[in-house]
Enzyme design. Structure first.
Site: not given
Ligand code: GLY
Length: 322
Positions: A194, A217
């Site tokens: 992922r 984030t």
């Molecule tokens: N914002 C970091 C992630 O979804 O991996």
């Protein structure tokens, strides 16, 4: 000269500011700040000590972008090399590419002289075991590598009420140039391979000296789908002030359908040096540090509610992430 960052980047900001004061470039400051977070084993969302994927393997994503020429480099699903942000920089500087993933990224890291090391610390391994045990038996976990139905576990495993993290740093140097960087181990217990928003230009980060810079984030899948970091900068390019640009970009997340919507945070600056942070969580903060200050200060993020839902649970709100 200034630094704007997520709160978990505090560990690297003093060193980064020293560099800026000595005339270093914005990218040098971003790299040194993020390297400190990547080396901090107590931060379970970035680098060494990051929480692993469903198989118990730590996979890192990182990327950066310079605002004076829009150059960018990233790595994704990188195993065994903790300095993801520095490897991303090398991608930008040494290759005609922008993004390397998986084994190719690791091979390139070795070619660039980076040393491999174990990223999975004992506390992270214990958290992985405990985190999955409510859903998986000890025997299930022991044989997890042999399973052919990991997809069944991933919705529970990446429940945003229990996972999150990433680090963001934006720097402006003595020449007025911007650089933005992001690094993460991604969502805890994610499906192997992922990739979130953090290594994706326009999703997790964007910088253009003429308009501003932004970094995210939170639930990366949302930032990918809404091109969130680019949206913020694009709204400023269209003439919106920073606060309105950030609020609009956050509100855009309400247009996302589907069953998997969680929390989002971002930091942003405009071309005049104004800074702001935004979050779907109340009480969230970010760090601001300019050259005349002795240390960074925590600044409240503007709270912008965004509807959240997870699987069949439509009222999910999620925990605050840094
Ligand atoms: N914002 C970091 C992630 O979804 O991996």
């Amino acid at each position: 000269m200034f630094l704007v960052a997520s709160t978990n980047a505090a560990i690297g900001l003093t060193q980064a500011m020293t560099l800026l004061r000595d005339g270093a470039s914005a990218i040098d400051a971003v790299e040194v700040a993020i390297r400190a977070v990547e080396a901090n084993a107590d931060d379970h969302s970035v680098g060494v000590g990051g929480y692993p994927n469903l198989l118990g393997e730590v996979e890192l994503d990182a990327g950066l972008m310079q605002g004076h020429d829009l150059t960018s480099g990233s790595v994704a699903a990188l195993k065994q090399y903790p300095q993801a942000i520095s490897i991303a920089r090398k991608v930008m500087e040494r290759l005609p590419h922008v993004l390397l993933v998986g084994t190719g990224a690791a091979r390139f890291a070795a070619e660039m002289g980076f040393e491999p090391s174990n990223l999975l610390t004992e506390p992270a391994r214990e958290a992985w075991t405990k985190g999955l045990q409510p859903e998986m038996s000890v025997e299930d976990l022991e044989h997890i590598q042999e399973r052919h139905d990991l997809w069944r576990w991933v919705e529970i495993a990446t429940d945003p009420e229990r996972t999150g993290g990433t680090t963001n740093v934006i720097a402006r140097d003595i020449d007025g140039h911007l650089c933005v960087g992001v690094s993460t181990s991604g969502w805890a217990w994610k499906y192997p391979g992922r990739v979130g928003d953090s290594p994706l230009v326009g999703a997790g980060f964007y910088a253009d000296d003429r308009y501003g810079a932004a970094a995210c984030t939170g639930a990366g899948e949302m930032a990918i789908r809404a091109a969130t970091a680019h949206s913020i900068v694009m709204y400023m390019k269209m003439g919106l002030p920073l606060m309105e640009a950030g609020t609009r970009a956050m509100a855009d997340l309400n247009d996302l359908g589907g069953r998997y919507l969680a929390g989002m945070n971002f930091i942003a600056v405009d071309s005049h040096g104004n800074h702001a942070g935004f979050s779907t969580y109340e009480g969230a903060e970010y760090l601001y540090f300019e050259a005349s200050m002795e240390e960074p200060v925590e600044v409240p993020r503007t709270h912008v509610p965004v509807k959240a839902r997870w699987g069949s649970n439509v009222s999910c709100v999620g925990e605050r992430v840094s």
